[in-house]
Motif scaffolding. Structure first.
Motif, PDB file in Angstrom:
ATOM      1  N   THR A 241      21.336 -14.593   6.831  1.00 48.74           N
ATOM      2  CA  THR A 241      20.290 -15.578   6.583  1.00 48.74           C
ATOM      3  C   THR A 241      19.724 -15.334   5.199  1.00 48.74           C
ATOM      4  OG1 THR A 241      19.772 -15.546   8.926  1.00 48.74           O
ATOM      5  CG2 THR A 241      18.146 -16.558   7.462  1.00 48.74           C
ATOM      6  N   TYR A 242      19.889 -16.296   4.326  1.00 44.87           N
ATOM      7  CA  TYR A 242      19.364 -16.155   2.967  1.00 44.87           C
ATOM      8  C   TYR A 242      17.859 -16.359   3.007  1.00 44.87           C
ATOM      9  CZ  TYR A 242      18.983 -16.713  -2.074  1.00 44.87           C
ATOM     10  OH  TYR A 242      18.641 -16.567  -3.387  1.00 44.87           O
ATOM     11  N   ALA A 243      17.115 -15.518   2.288  1.00 40.72           N
ATOM     12  CA  ALA A 243      15.654 -15.595   2.403  1.00 40.72           C
ATOM     13  C   ALA A 243      14.939 -15.802   1.075  1.00 40.72           C
ATOM     14  CB  ALA A 243      15.121 -14.333   3.065  1.00 40.72           C
TER      15      ALA A 243
ATOM     16  N   GLN B  63      11.174 -11.781  -0.095  1.00 43.26           N
ATOM     17  CA  GLN B  63      10.804 -12.530   1.105  1.00 43.26           C
ATOM     18  C   GLN B  63      11.523 -12.010   2.355  1.00 43.26           C
ATOM     19  OE1 GLN B  63      12.008 -13.862  -1.739  1.00 43.26           O
ATOM     20  NE2 GLN B  63      11.236 -15.925  -2.121  1.00 43.26           N
TER      21      GLN B  63
ATOM     22  N   LYS C 180      10.965 -10.776   7.071  1.00 44.44           N
ATOM     23  CA  LYS C 180      11.827 -11.215   8.162  1.00 44.44           C
ATOM     24  C   LYS C 180      12.353 -10.024   8.957  1.00 44.44           C
ATOM     25  CE  LYS C 180      13.882 -15.560   6.523  1.00 44.44           C
ATOM     26  NZ  LYS C 180      13.874 -16.390   7.716  1.00 44.44           N
TER      27      LYS C 180
ATOM     28  N   GLU D 217      12.514 -10.421  13.214  1.00 43.21           N
ATOM     29  CA  GLU D 217      13.364 -11.608  13.263  1.00 43.21           C
ATOM     30  C   GLU D 217      14.803 -11.258  12.884  1.00 43.21           C
ATOM     31  OE1 GLU D 217      12.015 -14.716  10.654  1.00 43.21           O
ATOM     32  OE2 GLU D 217      13.805 -15.921  11.027  1.00 43.21           O
TER      33      GLU D 217
END
Lengths: 293, 437
Positions: free
Chosen positions: B246-248, B253, B257, B262
């Motif tokens: 998942t790119y954040a 950032q 996560k 998450e």
């Protein structure tokens, strides 16, 4: 019955104009001339060495396919911001105009967002739509919609458009409301007696009479979306993902302020200035003809 | 201990009235906000209390790019600070600004202060030294990228929580198991360019650019489109498509996560530990970043990020003497240990590392020493001692843009990395032309 004031003195008008002229020269013309001058220079960050390179900064920009695609992004962004901003505020203004009870409260709330700084507006919307913690994201997920503007270019564009439009709605609203209130009620009543329905009344009477306001707002909104939106973008997508939301003015800001590349940044701002001046001239020449004063 | 310091500060303040005129002020512009800023102010206060001649005045000037911009503007206007904290990607810009800065080795020599670059970790010394081995800036806050796993998520997926994957092959196998166990976000990464290009290259002993990653001259070109780089970025794109990555975003950032639970795995700065320790409601561990086991010599060593202190030009000799004294003060192992344990930054000298180890800090905070072990995994090579690219603020941005295109599935990895090299090289040529003097 001449109403105009005529100055007999040779110097008084100039003295009275002087403060305005000084301010314009100092804060508008001087920086603009500086930008043009810097756009011909190649400098290191600290200004230790400086070379005059003529149009090299410009040539480099036009060789860069990413800079050219930034024009398309900007055009798309500006069109969306200007049209949806005008449309939504016109809708709100017509509704506010017909409200009788609590009209003042209603209007005050609609004007409120104008007092919010662009960067704050950006942060606000970034929070609401934040990929993991945003409240809207949460409900979208419940509905089975995958919302992640950090990596989805279309969603990122949607986010910056929403934030920019929201910021400008109050301003548009104020002008539309004033415009609506200056339309004589007798005209609308006469049309109603003749049997015209609400839609007919709006399109044949109200909208044409609002056209000067609409035209003015179109010009202002396009200028707004070209120049004033970098705060919103910096607070949310910072031009990403990829270069999906990198509009011209954001690149000017990034290259000049963050990357200390003054030559290119100045060249870009000169180009941006030319684009906006041209657009405004075109609007006044061609669109204004359709305006009925 | 702190009471003594307070007392000393109080005494210094009380007697300050008489000595105030003779005191030389040293302006220090920095980018350490929040808790880090408090810690930094503590260091300055301690130094000010330790002697009477000089007074270090720290001021927070916003983020790294903001304070650099502010200092450039101040320099052009003739009132730059004495000391400026500059992030690692600004190193080339500062080095090229001869005359605007005073090299630290020269400052220390002129002031007769003892200064030995060899006491620092080799990856630290190398990053801030010129090709002759002279140290140009003073190392201050260094970090590196490490690999965090959520042990509870591992248990839930039937994986051994004490066996973090060592290679990317094992990593993907674990990621698939985590995904199958219903983990919504399997892996995320902070600082994508720093992790997946810069540290990735050092860790596999491959160049980021020619001329020793730009350290050997301004005529360097990027080489991040090598088959290994392309393969790695393609792997990330593929993982994103399968829902394993998942790119954040481009900065930190991703860390939130992970600490919120998450995401089950994270690669990000060592600096994330303080926040994870405070936020995480699960067991976690810090590990070496994964490597591709078919690459010869991997893993090599990781490289640093963070910032160093630059001394600006055009000040009085007396002020420079004070700056040198302050740097000597900051070099003391006990001060370095205090900074390291209080902030989560890497101990930048071996002495500070040893001292911290003996104090039992690492037994109480497992994983806090992984960064040093990773930085000193092997003696650094030309590919792994650091990097120095002109206007790398823009260069790194180009790389990030191209990686995002791959993750979003808009471009294939080869084309993206080719474009990154092409666009990056144009920035390098421009920097070279602007600084050829």
């Amino acid at each position: 019955m001449e109403k105009r004031v005529v100055f007999r003195s040779a110097w008084l008008p100039y003295v009275l104009l002087a403060p305005q002229l000084v301010i314009t020269a100092m804060f508008f013309f001087w920086p603009a001339i500086q930008a043009v001058y810097y756009s011909f220079l190649l400098q290191d960050a600290f200004g230790m060495t400086s070379q005059f390179v003529w149009f090299q900064n410009y040539a480099e920009l036009f060789r860069d396919s990413h800079y050219l695609s930034s024009f398309k992004t900007t055009a798309f962004f500006a069109t969306l911001v200007a049209t949806s901003g005008i449309f939504i505020s016109l809708l709100l203004a017509t509704m506010a105009d017909s409200v009788i009870k609590g009209a003042l409260v209603y209007k005050t709330f609609l004007i409120w967002p104008y007092a919010v700084a662009p960067a704050i507006a950006g942060v606000l919307w970034a929070f609401i739509f934040a990929p993991s913690i945003g409240i809207v994201t949460y409900y979208l997920k419940v509905l089975g919609f995958d919302w992640n503007w950090i990596i989805d270019p279309e969603q990122a564009m949607a986010l910056v458009v929403i934030a920019s439009v929201w910021k400008q709605i109050s301003y548009n609203f104020l002008f539309f409301l004033a415009g609506l209130q200056s339309i004589p009620k007798s005209l609308i009543e006469a049309a109603a007696i003749d049997g015209a329905g609400p839609f007919r009344r709006f399109w044949t009477i109200v909208f044409p009479l609002l056209s000067p306001t609409t035209f003015f707002l179109l010009v202002i909104n396009i200028i707004y979306s070209f120049f004033d939106t970098f705060g919103v973008i910096d607070a949310t997508t910072q031009g990403g993902p990829g270069d999906a939301t990198k509009v011209l003015v954001y690149k000017v800001y990034y290259d000049g302020v963050k990357a200390a590349d003054l030559g290119s940044s100045s060249a870009q701002s000169v180009i941006l200035m030319i684009v906006v001046v041209t657009l405004t001239v075109v609007q006044f020449r061609y669109v204004e003809r359709k305006v009925q004063y | 201990m702190t009471r003594k310091v307070l007392l000393a500060a109080f005494v210094a303040a009380a007697f300050g009235a008489t000595g105030a005129q003779a005191q030389t002020e040293i302006q220090w512009w920095h980018s350490m906000g929040g808790a880090l800023g408090d810690k930094l102010n503590e260091l300055a206060n301690k130094f000010n209390a330790s002697q009477k001649e000089y007074k270090v005045v720290p001021s927070y000037k916003g983020s790294y790019p903001d304070s650099l911009t502010a200092a450039i503007a101040a320099y052009r206007a003739g009132n730059a600070p004495h000391i400026l904290q500059v992030f690692e990607v600004g190193t080339a810009t500062m080095m090229a600004a001869k005359g605007a800065v005073v090299p630290v080795y020269k400052l220390m020599k002129d002031a007769d202060e003892p200064f030995n670059p060899k006491v620092y970790l080799p990856t630290v010394t190398g990053y801030y030294s010129d090709s002759k081995g002279n140290m140009l800036s003073f190392p201050f806050n260094s970090s590196t990228v490490v690999f965090y796993i959520n042990k509870d998520a591992y248990k839930k997926a039937g994986l051994d929580p004490n066996k973090a994957p060592k290679t990317w092959k094992e990593f993907i196998a674990n990621a698939e198991k985590l995904k199958a166990a219903g983990q919504s976000c399997v892996y995320t990464s902070g600082w994508p360019a720093w992790m997946h290009i810069e540290n990735f290259s050092a860790w596999h002993n491959v160049p980021i650019g020619t001329k020793e990653n730009g350290m050997g001259g301004l005529d360097t070109v990027f080489q991040v489109n090598s088959p290994l780089h392309v393969r790695h970025i393609a792997m990330l794109g593929d993982m994103a498509k399968k829902g394993l990555f998942t790119y954040a975003g481009r900065t930190n950032q991703a860390e939130a996560k992970f600490s919120s639970g998450e995401c089950a795995m994270l690669t990000s700065s060592t600096g994330a530990q303080a926040n994870i320790r405070r936020m995480a409601k699960f067991e976690w561990s810090v590990n070496f970043i994964p490597y591709h086991d078919d690459v010869k010599g991997a893993p090599q060593n990781s490289i640093i990020g963070g910032a160093s202190l630059w001394v600006m030009g055009g000040k009085t000799n007396n002020a420079y003497k004070g700056v040198a004294k302050f740097f000597s003060f900051l070099s003391k192992p006990e001060i370095q240990m205090e900074w390291h344990t209080g902030t989560g930054y890497v101990p930048i000298t071996m002495a500070a590392y040893e001292m911290t180890r003996k104090s039992g800090f690492y037994d109480k905070n497992p994983g806090a020493d992984i960064a040093v072990k990773q930085l000193t995994n092997k003696p650094p090579t030309a590919n792994s001692k650091g990097l120095r690219f002109g206007n790398y603020v823009q260069g790194r941005e180009v790389i990030e843009e191209e990686i995002e295109q791959v993750i979003a599935g808009k471009k294939d990895a080869k084309a993206a990395m080719d474009d990154a090299v092409k666009r990056g090289n144009e920035i390098l040529r421009k920097f070279q032309a602007a600084n050829k003097g």
